[in-house]
Scaffold this active site. Sequence first.
Site, PDB file in Angstrom:
ATOM      1  N   LYS A 101       7.284   1.751   0.184  1.00 21.97           N
ATOM      2  CA  LYS A 101       6.959   0.463  -0.429  1.00 21.97           C
ATOM      3  C   LYS A 101       7.770   0.426  -1.715  1.00 21.97           C
ATOM      4  CE  LYS A 101       3.020  -2.019  -2.516  1.00 21.97           C
ATOM      5  NZ  LYS A 101       1.556  -2.144  -2.575  1.00 21.97           N
ATOM      6  N   ASP A 158      -0.635 -11.731   3.735  1.00 18.43           N
ATOM      7  CA  ASP A 158      -1.223 -10.407   3.524  1.00 18.43           C
ATOM      8  C   ASP A 158      -2.523 -10.214   4.305  1.00 18.43           C
ATOM      9  OD1 ASP A 158      -1.861  -7.959   2.566  1.00 18.43           O
ATOM     10  OD2 ASP A 158      -2.346  -8.587   0.533  1.00 18.43           O
ATOM     11  N   ARG A 177       9.201  -0.983   4.114  1.00 20.36           N
ATOM     12  CA  ARG A 177       8.299  -2.141   4.227  1.00 20.36           C
ATOM     13  C   ARG A 177       8.924  -3.431   3.693  1.00 20.36           C
ATOM     14  NH1 ARG A 177       3.218  -1.928   1.574  1.00 20.36           N
ATOM     15  NH2 ARG A 177       1.819  -2.373   3.284  1.00 20.36           N
ATOM     16  N   TRP A 208      -1.872 -14.602  -7.217  1.00 22.24           N
ATOM     17  CA  TRP A 208      -3.025 -13.803  -6.787  1.00 22.24           C
ATOM     18  C   TRP A 208      -4.312 -14.631  -6.902  1.00 22.24           C
ATOM     19  CZ3 TRP A 208      -1.945  -8.260  -9.302  1.00 22.24           C
ATOM     20  CH2 TRP A 208      -0.962  -7.631  -8.542  1.00 22.24           C
ATOM     21  N   ASN A 251       1.277   3.134  -1.993  1.00 17.47           N
ATOM     22  CA  ASN A 251       1.374   3.149  -3.452  1.00 17.47           C
ATOM     23  C   ASN A 251       1.429   4.625  -3.839  1.00 17.47           C
ATOM     24  OD1 ASN A 251       1.296   0.369  -3.815  1.00 17.47           O
ATOM     25  ND2 ASN A 251      -0.942   0.321  -3.819  1.00 17.47           N
ATOM     26  N   GLU A 282      -9.904  -4.918   4.937  1.00 18.02           N
ATOM     27  CA  GLU A 282      -9.806  -5.338   3.535  1.00 18.02           C
ATOM     28  C   GLU A 282     -10.255  -6.781   3.345  1.00 18.02           C
ATOM     29  OE1 GLU A 282      -5.866  -5.038   1.850  1.00 18.02           O
ATOM     30  OE2 GLU A 282      -6.451  -6.098   0.033  1.00 18.02           O
ATOM     31  N   ARG A 328       5.105 -17.869  -1.832  1.00 16.83           N
ATOM     32  CA  ARG A 328       5.019 -16.446  -1.482  1.00 16.83           C
ATOM     33  C   ARG A 328       5.258 -16.209   0.010  1.00 16.83           C
ATOM     34  NH1 ARG A 328      -0.292 -12.502  -2.339  1.00 16.83           N
ATOM     35  NH2 ARG A 328       0.356 -10.948  -0.828  1.00 16.83           N
ATOM     36  N   GLU A 377       4.753  -5.343  -5.627  1.00 13.54           N
ATOM     37  CA  GLU A 377       3.547  -5.199  -6.446  1.00 13.54           C
ATOM     38  C   GLU A 377       3.736  -4.175  -7.565  1.00 13.54           C
ATOM     39  OE1 GLU A 377       0.366  -4.599  -3.503  1.00 13.54           O
ATOM     40  OE2 GLU A 377       0.162  -6.776  -3.379  1.00 13.54           O
ATOM     41  N   GLU A 389       3.069  -4.205  11.286  1.00 13.63           N
ATOM     42  CA  GLU A 389       2.034  -3.465  10.557  1.00 13.63           C
ATOM     43  C   GLU A 389       0.742  -4.266  10.683  1.00 13.63           C
ATOM     44  OE1 GLU A 389       3.013  -2.244   6.486  1.00 13.63           O
ATOM     45  OE2 GLU A 389       0.912  -2.377   5.897  1.00 13.63           O
ATOM     46  N   GLU A 393      -7.387   3.663  -0.993  1.00 16.17           N
ATOM     47  CA  GLU A 393      -7.176   2.258  -1.336  1.00 16.17           C
ATOM     48  C   GLU A 393      -7.595   1.401  -0.141  1.00 16.17           C
ATOM     49  OE1 GLU A 393      -3.762   1.432  -3.563  1.00 16.17           O
ATOM     50  OE2 GLU A 393      -3.734  -0.704  -3.089  1.00 16.17           O
ATOM     51  N   ARG A 394      -8.460   0.427  -0.424  1.00 13.29           N
ATOM     52  CA  ARG A 394      -8.992  -0.451   0.633  1.00 13.29           C
ATOM     53  C   ARG A 394      -9.676   0.351   1.746  1.00 13.29           C
ATOM     54  NH1 ARG A 394      -8.741  -4.370  -2.940  1.00 13.29           N
ATOM     55  NH2 ARG A 394      -6.617  -4.848  -3.560  1.00 13.29           N
TER      56      ARG A 394
END
Length: 677
Positions: free
Chosen positions: A264, A341, A301, A520, A187, A369, A312, A268, A363, A144-145
């Site tokens: 996590k 983010d 997290r 988003w 994830n 990304e 947000r 999301e 982090e 991912e990413r």
Amino acid sequence: MKKSIVFFCLVLLSVGLYAEDGSRLWLRAETGQNATVTANKQSATINIAKQELESQWKGAPVQLNIINNKDLQKLGKDGYRITGNKLTGISILATTEQGLLYGAYHLLRLQETRSDAGMLNIAESPKYDLRILNHWDNLNRTVERGYAGYSIWRWDQLPEQISPRYKEYARANASIGINATVLNNVNATPDALTPEFFQKVKVIADELRPYHIKVFLSINFSSPKVLGGLENSDPLNKDVRKWWKDKVKEIYNVIPDFGGFLVKANSEGLPGPQDYGRTHADGANMLAEALKPYKGIVMWRAFVYSPSDQDRAKQAFNEFMPLDGKFNDNVIVQVKNGPIDFQPREPFSPLFGAMQKTPLMPELQITQEYLGHSKQLVYLGTQWKEFFESDTYCKGAGSTVAKTTDGTLFPHKLTAIAGVANIGEDANWTGHHFGQSNWYAFGRLAWNHELSAEQIADEWLKMTFTNDVNFLTPVKEIMMDSWEAMVSYMMPLGLHHLFAWHHHYGPEPWCNPPGARPDWLPSYYHKASTFGIGFDRTTTGSNAVSQYFPPLNEIFNNIETCPENLLLWFHHAPWDHQMRGGRILWDELCYKYLLGVNQARGFQKKWDPIENLIDPERFADVQFKLKVQTRDAIWWKDACLLYFQTFSKRPIPFEMERPIHDLEEMKQIQLNLEHHN
Ligand code: GCW
């Protein structure tokens, strides 16, 4: 005739052998030196330190000694001393084997950067205890990413087959002081907790252990239900608690020095304790209790937000502050550097400095990304330094983010820092040759956040390319300017999240697919209107400013004092707002985009003349990518300015370069870059 064929073959062979693909990273010291190295103890780790020096050190004999005296104890378990002189002899002293290993890599770094002359008297100890990479690697080997190919973890071949890359990975990390790794994506699927999987993890743990790297796993909070068949995964359910205890025991039976879990949860769409009306602390403490007997830890997290009326940027703070002091002592809360983010530029997350009774670990995102993937040269040392040095004012002026997390201001038992890895199976590990500099910089700053971004760039360039000053000077300039240039051509003045929805590479400030989550979408963040642009987070807006300590809250709140590089993060400013340099906001925005593009062009100009100073392969690879970078910088500039112009209804200042694209043309671009890969 025969001779010439042999000669031809030899030439081919040597070209083949030395063709430069970047796989050797910054570890290029000549081997075969046969230096004299002695050690007063033996272990797998000390043997590595010894072998590294024997094969690469070019000076007088080196002694590696484990000694337990007060002076060395003060340097902590990872610290070391180096004394002596390369002409007469060197000693490396530490209380532990890993201290000797780090000392050996330090000495070799001095040699490779030509800084090993004279009398050495070095005492080192790291600022953070745990310096950990987070791999967002899935069990099917997609990342991912990730922009450097498939995962380096060959789950399909394990446990039978062991890729030589595991050791090379361990060595590279140890050489910059990284001492832990989370192997799988946050994830996470419950499958990461099966007995078959543990056997695979064990093999990797065995490969990394001599380099003193501990292995951790990300877990899925619903595992008791999905994997264990329990009725639910409620952290207060005693069957669930028992399930975790048994599971943890099972892991430690296979990997006795396992590090713990990264989690996590309720983020999301992932499951978490809130699904059962419990808090993040309830969830984290349940896992902490299970890990405690084995000295394992939980990294929980704070990256949480949900579509709601609440800004947000405020949500993580509002959710975690009431839990301060409620976590067990083997829990550490992992907080992204900014409140949204990993955007090109964010203010620091207001949790730093505010959450004082709970250890927090920053982090950082090494994988790019939101910063040009592996297509663009963006050195992040400068971005991370801005973060570390940001003043939270939590205990008065000088309370930097670094000091709130490294144990200086709040003496917690645990200190840690995480970086989301940019590593993949590509020959050069990180997709872009310069992506390696961000892996390197993360390790060096995790060890010592007081190093300057420039010094780190200098070290990395010397070790990775050459000590030739005609190369170092221009290329260091490129690196040092690259992050700010990218902020300028993507999202200047505090703009954020203008990305295309799926791939987070190109611009789509207009993006608005039917049924999309509002938080988003770029318009949620830029709020462009005929009046102006930017997110009003002042006391009369979302009031996110109030999450910062005075006087910072007032500085951010007042449009006259808010730093201009965060103006549109905190303010919805009119198009004709007067900027400090004399331009109005719209003109300044145009100017910034153009400045960024011109800097990208400048990188090409600085790169081309160094052609003969390095190998042709890496020269050409980087040259090609710099071309793409400039092309895409123009894409960003034209797309954003043409789109925002539909609101500002003002001309691009006449002395500035005109857009070369049309808005409609920009809207047609659909990159075929996979989401989550
Ligand atoms: O930045 C976002 C990414 C997601 C990621 C998430 C997170 C792992 O777009 O891909 O998921 O952050 O940090 O959890």
